[in-house]
Structure formats: C-alpha cells, structure tokens
Design a protein around this motif. Structure first.
Motif, mmCIF file in Angstrom:
data_model
loop_
_atom_site.group_PDB
_atom_site.id
_atom_site.type_symbol
_atom_site.label_atom_id
_atom_site.label_comp_id
_atom_site.label_asym_id
_atom_site.label_seq_id
_atom_site.Cartn_x
_atom_site.Cartn_y
_atom_site.Cartn_z
ATOM 1 N N ALA A 11 0.852 -1.192 0.000
ATOM 2 C CA ALA A 11 0.000 0.000 0.000
ATOM 3 C C ALA A 11 0.887 1.241 0.000
ATOM 4 O O ALA A 11 1.999 1.228 0.544
ATOM 5 C CB ALA A 11 -0.903 0.008 1.224
ATOM 6 N N LEU A 19 -6.899 -3.106 3.735
ATOM 7 C CA LEU A 19 -5.552 -2.957 3.181
ATOM 8 C C LEU A 19 -4.553 -3.839 3.925
ATOM 9 O O LEU A 19 -3.655 -4.426 3.314
ATOM 10 C CB LEU A 19 -5.113 -1.493 3.264
ATOM 11 N N VAL A 60 -2.797 0.478 -3.933
ATOM 12 C CA VAL A 60 -2.297 -0.867 -3.639
ATOM 13 C C VAL A 60 -1.712 -1.405 -4.930
ATOM 14 O O VAL A 60 -2.443 -1.690 -5.888
ATOM 15 C CB VAL A 60 -3.403 -1.798 -3.118
#
Length: 957
Positions: free
Chosen positions: A15, A90, A27
């Motif tokens: 990320a 994430l 990402v």
C-alpha cells in the motif's frame, strides 16, 4: 533468528499513501476508492501526524475549520468508521500492519511511515544530511525525495488549516530543491539544474534563493545573458508584487555576472550551504483571526493600505513600513485591517503575526510587552527554554528572527506608543499595521508611521453592509427604513451588525418595524466620552438587550464580571450559576444577536464597547451581593478545575485543602493528562486574569490557591514570567489572610519561578523568607523541602558542595519528623549532587539507599527518579549495560504511572548512554520515542531533542 517468509507474502502488493499531490491510496497499481472528499480530508489529517494521537476537536478543526456541521462529531465518527474498515482491508490485502486506533479523546493512525510519501520524503531528506555520505549519494537521495512529489500537496482539500499546511509543505519542498541544486552545481551538472529550476522560478518568481541558483547555473553554463534576464524578471516581480528591491545576495550576484566574475554565493563559499531539509522558519506563522463575513465598503481605506504596501520600496532601507489606523470604538478598525490583511497575506510569504494588545476595555489589563513577545517568539517556533529571560534580549531575538523575513505584523487595540515600540521589527521587509483609539502621534513623528483615521461609514457604505447581511431585495423594498436604521446606528459597523443580526433572525419582520423599535430605544442612556455617535450605538445595544430572553440578558450582564480575554461554556455556566445545557442556550442566543462572538468552538468574546455596556448593566441591575456571588462562583470554577488538573499533571505534590464549590458551580471533569493540558492551554489567559481578579476583589484564598493549581502547567510550558506574576499575587493574598503556612508555600513557589528564569538572587531571597517562616512555625518537613529547593538552586549555579549540604540538612529535618517519603527524596537529591561532583561510586551507594526508602514508602515517582539517577551514575562509570538496566526500570515505573514527561526525560538519558556507547541506532530509537511523547504533550523540549537527533550522526570528539 529469522522467520521464514512464504512466496505468497513476497508477491503481495504494498500500500502507498500519497499526500504530495491529490490525497490518494494505492495498492500496487490499483487506486483505492476512499470515498467522499471530507473522508479524504479526515484521512489526510490523520496521515499527516501518523503515529501521534489527534483529539476529536483537532480533527474537526482541521477538516471543517471554524464551520463544522451541526453534528460534526457524528459525521466524523462515520468517516472514521469507514477509514478503519479501509485500513483493515488494506492490512489483509498487503500484509502491512496498519490500523486506526481509538485513543483517549481522539484517534491515531498506525502505518509504516515509509508507506506515506510525505514521511518518506522527510526520511530521505534526513538521510541526505548525514555527513558520512558522499555528495553523489546525497544527490541521488534528494532526487528520490523530490520524485515523490506529484503536484500541489493536499490538492483539492479546502479550508484554512489545509492551506497553511500546504504552504508549509511547499516551503519544505523548496528547501530540498535548493539543497539538491547546490549539490548538482558543485558536481558541475548545471544543465540539470537549469531544466529543473526554470519552471519553479516561473511559479515562485519572488523566492530569491531560487532565482540566485538559476542565475548561477546559467552563468556557469555560459548563458550570462539569460542569467541577467532572470535577474531582471525577478526584480520586476519583487517590485510589482511585494514593493521591494532584490536582496543583497541577488544584487551581489548580479554585479558579479556583469563583471564576468565567478558566480559564488554571498559568503564566497558555495560549499558552506544550509543542510538539506532544514528551514529557519519552519511552518509559516498564520495568526490572523478569521476574516469577517459580509464586509462592505471602505474602498478608499483599503486602497490607501494597498498603496502604502506598494510604496515601501521608496522608503529608506532601514525603515519598517508602519500604518496606524485610529478611530472611535465600534468604527470597524479591527475589521478593516483584518479584511485587508487576508487580502494581501500571500504578499508576505514568511507569514503573519497578530496580537490583541487589549489597550482599551473595561477592566482589561493591557497585554505586556513580555506576553506579546513570547506569543510571537512561540509562533516563530522558538522553544520555550530558548526564550531569553530579559525583555531586552527577547526584543533582540524577535528582531533578529524577522531581519530576513517578509512578514505582516498586526498590533491590534494598542493603548499607547510605549506598548507598540518594542514590537516593531527592524527589517524593511516587514510591514506593521497598528489599530488604536489613540492617535499614537509619537509613532508618526519618530518612526515615520502613516496615520489613517477611520470615520463612521458613509450612508451608502452602511446600506451596502445591510445588503451584504440581508440581501439587496429586502433593503431595496424598504429603502427608507434601511436609511433610517443606518442613520440611527450612527453609521457605525458594530451597531449596524447588531441590528442586521436581529433582522436576519426574523426575516418576516419589516425593516420599518425594526427601525421604529430602534427609534423608540434612543435617548434612554447617558452618552459615552466618545460623544453623541457612541451614545447612539448604546441605544442600539439597549434595544437589542431588551429583546433578549431573561436568561440571556442575565448572562450578558454577568459576563461583564469575567476578567477575559474570553470565556468557555462551563465557566459561563458557573458564573451564572445555571446548568450547562441552559448556559449553552443563553450563549447561542447572545451569539445570534451579535452581542457575543464564538471565535473558536465553545469559546466566546465580545467587542470592548459591548463590554462597556454590559459593565454598566451589571452595576445598575445586579446587587453588590449578587455580583460578588457570581464572581465567587467563577473563581470556584477555575480553582476546582485547575486543582483537579494539577493533581493529574503532578500527583505527588503536597496537597492543599480547598473548600467545597459554591452552589451552581460546574467544574470541568478532568479525564486524563492530555485533557488537563488541553484545558490549561485553553484557559491560560482567563486563569492569569482570574488570579488578579481574586486579589483585587479580596478573594484572598483563591488568590494563593489558584497559583498553586496552575504552577505545574506553567512549568511544563516554560511560562516562568507568568509563574513570577501569579506567585507574587499568591504571596500578597496569603499575606492579607495572615496565613503563615500559605505565605511560606507561596514564597517557596515564587523562589522556584525566579530560579527558572535564572534570577538566582531573587530566588535565594524568597527561599530564605520561606525557610524563616517554616522555622517560626516549627515545621521540619517544610523546612526540609525548602532546603531541597536551595540545594537545586546551588546545583544550578554549580555550587555542588553547598547543594550537598542542603540535601544533608533536608535529610536531618525529614528524619526528625519521621518523614520517610521526604527522606527518600532528599537522599536521591544527595546522590544526584555527588554525580555532579564526579563522585559516581558514592552516588550509586547513596541512590541505592534512596531506592530502598522509596520502595519502603511505595513512592513510585521517587523510584523512577532514583533509577534515573542510578542510570546516569553508572553511565558516567562507563557501565553502559547497568545504566541501560536502570533506565529501563525507571521507564517501566513511569509507564505504569502515566508520567509521560518524565518518561521522555529518561528516554533522553537512555539515548545519551547509547550514543556514548556508539550505538547510534539505539540512541535514535530512544530519542524518537521521547520526541513522540514530547510532541504529543506539546512540550518545548521537543525542539532541543530534534537538534540532538539531527546531530546524531556527527562523530563525538
């Protein structure tokens, strides 16, 4: 031992959080949908301070400035919830640990700083500063740092806070560009520099260092004509936009190119340049209060101020441009100047300074030169511990800092020339605008200030103001009524604003009705000294006042008893003796009527002319007993909240007994250390004023107990001048009570404040007076405490043998009282003084005894302090392993206690030990941890620690 890594982990995308351009999250090569613009703003505000907790109030201010939605907290919580989900997703996708954590009163984003482009940029800049790196390596590092920029930082995020942050980041980028360009030039790569700087100089044509480097690069490339053209363009922009000529460096460089001489820096040594990543100004000060909404008229005055700024280049090089705007109260001096200042703020790229000098107003104590200077120096990022003690030295530092800066300084509501002169910079690059009811003829005669008298608005300007507030249709339809309102308000903006507020909140009321009410209100009040116009304004106030509810009218009257400069909601509730919800309703009504201004969320102030009116009302409509009861409630509010806050900040101080609060008092519940610091910060000014109010109105118990309660906060923040002021009041208050123990205690604190300021003779005098009183009272433990302070004073003066003697006397006195806790403190102090004498073996023996005593009485703070002393002593004996163990023991205790400030101090000592042992990585880790704590506390020691970190890579001699 290393953990095994799976192939899946290796192939996972990473990320990346981008702030150096439009805020984005990626990402791998996929852009993550963050959502609504305000959610991006919330995430950006958190990422800018990743790793540090931000309060809910701070986040609301950053995202919505001074215009939060009605349910700002609910809206913020919704954004936070969504961001927390995004970060969790994430983390699962990338394997990178990241989270949004709830902390006391706020939130903290935990993300690897290397994943955030801004923090990566700063890290690379720090790496490039390391002297052991080659120039080629440093250049490569700076190139990588600059490559992270994708456009304007925080692009698309609105608001004043974001704009200020954006400006600071632009300056950081320019600093790195300058450092990179200097290194490239030193390596003979002038073509690279020319390609990079041409667009930047076009974007920033008044940034002289950029132009100078481009000129050097062009000259070195054999393009002298282009270099001279660059100078001409820069000169033209400086003259047109800022009204100044190029500075000495550009002029010298220009002459060198004309002569065909080598284009060197001003000091003749291109190698001796500022380190990359450093900025003498730091974040640009932007102290201007908000611009007024619905500003109207004053075109002539705005033009005159513009012309004065533009004509600055025609003045002597040693002259500061000064404008003095004078006029009667309520005529709109401050409003005019602030509106103009916001219009021209970009012409002063080094920032704007503002102070309300409170020169006029009922009961106001004018701001002292020392208070104003301290505020300016703090805005200029001078750590509190570096601010000189003497006023002359403070003035010198202030003027030195402004010498090479282009800044706008607003000195609002000045009483006289003597209040203004010390605040004038010596630089011609700065401009000063002063507002005052006084003509300040001395400034005009001696400093060449340009006077500008502001009269009431013209009838047309008054009409424009109503149009701005009520709309043109309503004013045009009832033109005669509007004209009558303007006339009956004496064409004064303050009065017109009050009437417009009434009309705006009742859109169905014809203006003719309001004009009739206003006409009938005239003649019921005596005139002010300012004359008939002000009397007309007071009739407007009386009209607005009579339209208030009984609750709001009572609050308006009682607020005249508040010493200022502003008040919070809970203090107002206590003053009126009403529940908080009822107080909020009163304050909202007063704000809607424009009788109060909510200048920051939950804090209120009013124009000094309105305050004059409120003072008259409270003395005519409230009995003496009612006024005294309200003042008692207000002082009880401050005392009980400050006492609770002091107990949180320093839980082991000798307690004082305070009486129960009066009925109707609403002290603020202090949740934790951060809350205490935030409350004291908000209430700093009112607390200082409340102490003087207590002394003046014969609340003598409050006059000495309030100083006790604010002592620790003032110490944390380095406000030692304020400590002297409040403890002087405490001595007087205790003296009028003939309370010898209180006198002795106040003298002890006054001595400590003088010692902090380096006023050792005064400190010694107060300690001796305190000691004599305690001897008269026969209080052994209090005598011992005074000897401990005398010992610290001796240590500060490097009289270590005397310090040892005072510590021994303290030991004997504590022993005579059977005070084992005090004996433990005195024993540790004795060990510390042996460290200063170089007798480290004996210091360890004595501190080991202190350790046992602290364990016996279960004094956790004392244990931590003694472990710290043992760490220093072992470090001096080069036993770094044992020193580290001692420091770790101290940190464990302090962490349990939540004593973050002393935790930071011990981490600094631990870092010193690591550095001495050549363990620079460990030293950096300890100091970074300490820095995070000090930044979180807002403590001035943080700046000194940054310097230590910056110099960490420099080998010790």
């Amino acid at each position: 031992m290393y953990a095994f890594t799976s192939a899946d982990d290796v192939l996972r995308p990473r990320a990346h959080f981008r702030l150096l351009g439009p805020p984005e999250v990626w990402v791998g090569d996929r852009l993550v949908d963050i959502g609504a613009p305000k959610r991006r703003a919330v995430l950006a505000a958190l990422l800018l301070d990743a790793g540090s907790a931000l309060t809910v109030e701070t986040l609301i201010d950053r995202v919505w400035d001074q215009q939060p939605p009605g349910k700002a907290r609910d809206v913020l919580y919704a954004h936070v919830s969504r961001i927390r989900h995004i970060l969790a997703t994430l983390a699962d996708t990338t394997g990178d640990p990241m989270a949004l954590e709830r902390r006391s009163g706020g939130y903290l984003v935990r993300v690897d700083p290397e994943l955030i482009d801004l923090h990566r940029f700063r890290s690379l800049a720090d790496q490039a500063r390391r002297p052991e790196r080659s120039d080629a390596d440093r250049v490569r590092t700076l190139r990588e740092a600059l490559a992270l920029w994708r456009g304007d930082p925080l692009a698309g995020l609105p608001g004043e806070w974001m704009a200020r942050k954006r400006e600071g980041l632009r300056r950081q980028r320019l600093d790195i560009v300058l450092a990179w360009a200097r290194m490239e030039l030193s390596l003979g790569r002038q073509e690279l520099v020319i390609d990079a700087l041409y667009p930047l100089v076009a974007e920033h044509p008044t940034v002289e260092p950029l132009s100078a480097l481009l000129m050097r690069a062009l000259h070195a490339a054999g393009r002298g004509a282009d270099a001279l053209s660059c100078y001409a363009i820069t000169q033209r922009h400086l003259s047109a936009e800022l009204g100044v000529d190029p500075g000495p460096e550009l002029r010298t460089l220009h002459q060198a190119i004309l002569r065909g001489a080598p284009a060197r820096s001003q000091d003749g040594d291109d190698a001796d340049q500022p380190e990359p990543g450093t900025s003498p100004a730091g974040e640009v000060p932007a102290q201007l209060p908000p611009d007024v909404r619905g500003f109207a008229g004053r075109v002539e005055q705005l033009t005159r101020l513009d012309r004065l700024r533009s004509s600055a280049r025609d003045r002597p090089a040693t002259c500061t441009t000064i404008a003095v705007v004078t006029g009667m109260p309520g005529v709109g001096k401050t409003t005019l100047v602030l509106h103009w200042a916001h219009r021209v703020a970009t012409a002063f790229p080094d920032g704007q300074l503002y102070v309300n000098l409170r020169g006029f107003g009922p009961g106001d104590t004018p701001v002292s030169t020392a208070q104003a200077l301290r505020g300016f120096l703090e805005a200029l990022h001078v750590p509190a511990h570096r601010i000189p003690a003497s006023l002359e030295a403070q003035i010198g530092m202030y003027r030195s800092l402004l010498a090479d800066r282009r800044m706008l300084i607003i000195l609002d509501n000045a009483r006289d020339v003597d209040q203004v002169r010390p605040l004038l910079p010596g630089s011609m690059r700065c401009m000063v605008v002063v507002t005052s009811r006084d003509g300040l003829a001395g400034l005009v005669a001696t400093e060449g200030a340009r006077p500008m008298r502001l009269d009431p608005m013209s009838a047309e300007e008054g009409r424009q103001l109503l149009v701005e507030r009520l709309g043109s249709y309503r004013v045009d339809v009832e033109a005669e009524a509007a004209e009558e309102i303007v006339r009956d308000c004496a064409r004064l903006p303050l009065a017109l604003s009050v009437v417009a507020a009434r009309a705006a909140t009742h859109p169905a009321f014809p203006l003719a009705v309001l004009a009739k009410e206003l006409r009938e209100a005239r003649g019921g009040l005596d005139g002010f000294e300012a004359g008939d116009a002000t009397a007309d304004v007071r009739s407007v106030f009386s009209w607005s006042y009579r339209l208030l509810s009984a609750d709001a009218a009572m609050m308006f009257r009682l607020l005249a008893l508040h010493p200022g400069p502003d008040t919070g909601t809970l203090a107002a509730a206590s003053l009126a003796g009403v529940p908080i919800r009822r107080a909020r309703a009163m304050l909202r009504e007063l704000t809607r009527a424009h009788l109060l201004v909510e200048h920051t969320p939950g804090r209120f102030t009013c124009h000094d002319l309105l305050r004059v009116y409120a003072v008259e009302l409270v003395h005519t409509e409230e009995w003496d007993t009612e006024r005294r009861a309200a003042t008692h409630r207000l002082l009880d509010h401050y005392l009980h909240t400050a006492h609770a806050g002091a107990s949180v900040l320093h839980s082991v101080r000798d307690p004082i007994e305070i009486s129960a609060p009066q009925a109707g008092v609403s002290p603020e519940p202090i949740a934790d250390h951060d809350h205490a610091l935030a409350w004291f910060t908000d209430e700093h000014g009112p607390l200082m004023a409340a102490i003087q109010l207590a002394l003046r109105d014969d609340f003598h118990v409050h006059a000495w107990q309030l100083p006790w309660s604010v002592h620790t906060f003032l110490d944390y923040r380095g406000h030692w001048d304020d400590q002297v002021t409040v403890h002087t009041a405490a001595v007087a208050g205790a003296g009028r009570l003939a309370d010898l123990p209180a006198q002795a205690y106040a003298l002890l604190n006054l001595g400590a404040a003088h010692g902090r300021l380096g006023q050792y003779d005064n400190a010694h005098l107060q300690f001796q007076r305190s000691l004599e009183l305690y001897q008269k009272l026969g209080r052994h433990s209090n005598q011992a405490r005074t000897h401990l302070n005398l010992g610290r004073l001796s240590c500060l003066q490097s009289h270590f043998a005397d310090a040892v003697e005072h510590a021994r006397r303290a030991q004997a006195l504590y022993s005579a009282d059977g005070n084992r806790a005090g004996l433990a403190v005195a024993t540790n102090s004795l060990g510390w003084y042996y460290i200063q004498l170089g007798d480290h073996v004996r210091a360890i023996q004595v501190c080991t005894e202190a350790l046992a005593l602290h364990e016996e009485v279960d004094d956790r703070n004392g244990l931590a302090a003694t472990w710290d002393s043992l760490g220093v002593a072992n470090e001096k004996l080069d036993d770094h392993a044992q020193a580290t163990r001692c420091y770790r023991n101290a940190l464990e205790v302090l962490s349990e206690l939540g004593d973050r400030y002393n935790e930071a101090n011990v981490l600094v000592h631990l870092g010193e030990s690591y550095r001495t042992a050549a363990r620079h990585d460990a030293a950096a880790a300890a100091w970074h941890e300490a820095l995070a704590i000090l930044d979180d506390l807002g403590h001035s020691d943080a700046d000194g620690l940054r310097e230590k970190l910056a110099g960490l890579s420099v080998p010790s001699s």
